[in-house]
Design an enzyme around this catalytic site. Structure first.
Site, short mmCIF file in Angstrom:
data_model
loop_
_atom_site.label_atom_id
_atom_site.label_comp_id
_atom_site.label_asym_id
_atom_site.label_seq_id
_atom_site.Cartn_x
_atom_site.Cartn_y
_atom_site.Cartn_z
N CYS A 216 39.21 -12.71 -33.95
CA CYS A 216 38.10 -13.06 -33.06
C CYS A 216 37.83 -11.93 -32.08
O CYS A 216 36.68 -11.52 -31.89
CB CYS A 216 38.42 -14.35 -32.31
SG CYS A 216 37.21 -14.77 -31.04
N GLU A 289 35.23 -17.88 -38.17
CA GLU A 289 34.24 -17.21 -37.32
C GLU A 289 32.86 -17.26 -37.98
O GLU A 289 31.85 -17.52 -37.32
CB GLU A 289 34.64 -15.74 -37.09
CG GLU A 289 35.73 -15.53 -36.06
CD GLU A 289 35.26 -15.81 -34.63
OE1 GLU A 289 34.05 -16.01 -34.42
OE2 GLU A 289 36.10 -15.82 -33.74
#
Length: 617
Positions: A216, A289
């Site tokens: 991330c 994500e």
């Protein structure tokens, strides 16, 4: 002929891949084939990447030995970073025309996510006995709290309590539960959090947690930098400039590097099996994500994925692709020549009566070397003769077509010399098929075609246009991926009792042959449907087709392609920045038109970009 490599037979690289017996056995490896390409590709076929074309691909590390664990994972899963960048949400954000309601919803979801992210840091800190590691994690957690303050500033600007206004969506729940479960030690093969008796067990859980969190951080640092470079300094303020500034800032870049270095440190003592677990967690986080971005509601038209506005009932997508060095990592001519050389009988062996008369291995090597050298020299001379001294201001397709007629004549003469030489005589069809089955294709190429073929509702077809001497080699290479339904347009060997006669059934030999085949194929489709054509290629031989297609995509373009194209008024534009510009102009009620002969070709660095642009995740 496409490419006869300079002195291709003076090294045993491809010879090492073959083992002669009654039936040819092939031993192919990525490293050897890639080495062959690096050593033998002539200058005009060397793929060169524009700095701008790197926009959608994370930079590669200069040395594998210098890469840490996190860096290796980021490079390994760069495909996922491309898919995240090409989501409708990310592209609209980069362009600045993302609707404010969508951004508000995203911030609300991100607030939920960041709170879980902070909690995961807290759990990782508790599992770490190393004082320096504890301090680093504490600093990283503070940076998350600062990020939440930035989100609070968005809330104040809009006068809304976003956290209470928007309910948490399923993608956010899935991602946060994954993070907190990992940070709590709920990973396969790991004891529950209350049973982590030893410091090593606790440190291992901390490493797992950082493995699930670092993607991330790196992805946002990557997107921030890429979006920052796309900002036009001459136009008004970007509505999401504050967001871009935050993730492109030196402080955030430093935080992304900090968590990666910490992951490397905590992973030093782990076993190979435990490192595999971290890799799986890293990959899972990357996929989450993409799902997180895709879950953001967009009530606006977007230019990606291309099929988003596609109506199978009225539209038809026709995908065209070159084969050699577009789909493959080596040129097929070298493969076929090497099969001929390593399967020829030794000088002390009597050839069976059924065997077509063949040259000795030494004669084949020398003949092939001469053909290769002559081709290379004459090709360069031909390119020099067709490139105009003055650069055209805009595309002059007619002049380009006329110039490439000279190249077409050269290619046909070169093919005739190969046939007359006899180097392709006596090749066994089964050997060719086995070579094709083991031919290494570019990463992502097969997956892209598979997704098109398997989607029965897409109303799309794939046509491969190639100079390859033997279409059976192409068919075999795609058959491994279950792609027997692809339409292959290439030359064919003529066989007698499964042995090649050395003659070629000539179908596609040159740039003009390719564009003629392209035109014929398009005309054969139903005229009542709206047709969208996409051509994917990499060389001068693809230029006419690339320009005639509604969308021409160049993968790793060669220097000769850029040189010839540029002189005739062709512009080479990195795909992602081009899509950002199109998205800026794409508003309600408008249409995103793609037209052939625009003079613009779009450059990409991988098949992942092609896949993400056309089909999405």
């Amino acid at each position: 002929m496409r490419a006869l490599f300079t002195n291709p037979i003076k090294t045993p690289l491809l010879s090492d891949l073959f083992c002669c017996s009654n039936s040819l056995s092939l031993r192919l490896s990525n490293s050897v084939l890639l080495s062959f390409r690096r050593v033998h590709s002539p200058p005009y076929f060397t793929t060169q990447r524009s700095p701008l074309s790197m926009a959608a691909i994370p930079p590669k590390s200069p040395s594998a030995e210098e890469e840490g664990l996190a860096r290796k994972f980021w490079i390994k899963f760069k495909r996922e970073s491309v898919f995240a960048m090409y989501t409708s949400f990310a592209l609209s954000l980069a362009s600045g025309n993302l609707k404010i309601d969508t951004f508000r919803n995203y911030i609300a979801q991100d607030v939920h996510f960041l709170k879980a992210f902070s909690q995961a840091y807290e759990l990782a800190e508790e599992c770490t006995d190393d004082d320096d590691a504890k301090l680093s994690i504490s600093e990283l957690r503070k940076s998350v709290l600062e990020e939440l303050k930035l989100h609070d500033s968005f809330v104040k600007e809009w006068g809304l309590d976003l956290v209470t206004e928007a309910s948490i969506n399923s993608a956010t729940v899935k991602y946060t539960e994954f993070l907190l479960a990992t940070a709590s030690g709920k990973v396969e093969g790991v004891k529950g959090p209350g049973k982590l008796a030893t410091p090593f067990e606790r440190t291992k859980v901390a490493a797992y947690t950082l493995g699930a969190m670092s993607p991330c951080m790196r992805l946002y640092a990557f997107l921030g930098k890429e979006f920052q470079e796309l900002l036009d300094l001459n136009e008004g303020d970007h509505p999401y400039k504050k967001w871009i500034d935050n993730y492109s800032s030196e402080s955030f870049q430093a935080s992304a590097l900090q968590i990666e270095e910490l992951l490397d440190k905590l992973s030093v003592s782990l076993t190979g099996e435990e490192l595999d677990i971290i890799e799986k967690l890293y990959y899972q986080a990357m996929k989450l994500e993409i799902e997180f971005f895709n879950a953001q509601p967009l009530a606006q038209p977007t230019v990606v994925p291309l099929i988003k506005e596609h109506n199978p009932a009225r539209d038809h997508i026709i995908i065209f692709s070159d084969f050699d060095l577009t789909c493959t990592v080596v040129d097929s001519s070298a493969i076929l020549a090497e099969i001929a050389i390593v399967t020829t009988p030794k000088s002390d062996q009597n050839q069976p009566e059924s065997q077509l008369g063949r040259m000795s291995s030494a004669e084949l090597r020398n003949t092939w070397g001469d053909l290769s050298r002559d081709y290379t020299e004459e090709y360069e001379q031909c390119i020099e003769s067709i490139v105009p001294s003055e650069k055209a201001e805009k595309l002059n397709y007619e002049a380009l077509h006329k110039a490439l007629e000279q190249l077409s004549d050269f290619e046909k003469r070169a093919n005739s010399r190969v046939i007359e030489s006899g180097v392709l005589k006596g090749l066994n069809l089964e050997d060719i098929k086995r070579a094709g089955e083991r031919l290494i294709l570019q990463d992502g190429c097969t997956t892209f075609f598979q997704k098109i073929v398997k989607n029965e509702n897409l109303n799309a077809n794939v046509h491969v246009l190639s100079y390859c001497w033997c279409a059976d080699l192409i068919r075999a290479s795609f058959s491994v991926g279950g792609l027997n339904v692809l339409n292959i347009h290439a030359n064919e060997f003529i066989f007698e009792d499964s042995l090649s006669t050395g003659e070629i059934l000539k179908k596609v030999e040159s740039p003009t042959d390719k564009v003629q085949a392209f035109n014929d194929i398009v005309q054969n489709y139903d005229s009542d449907r709206t047709k969208l054509t996409v051509y994917i290629g990499d060389s001068v031989g693809d230029l006419l087709c690339l320009l005639k297609a509604d969308i021409g995509i160049v993968i790793g373009s060669s220097s000769s392609l850029r040189r010839v194209g540029s002189q005739f008024g062709v512009s080479f534009v990195p795909l992602y920045p081009a899509l950002v510009e199109k998205q800026k102009q794409y508003i309600e009620g408008s249409s995103c038109n793609w037209n052939g002969l625009s003079g613009i070709l779009y450059t990409v660095s991988s098949w992942a970009e092609v896949h993400a642009f056309i089909l999405g995740w």
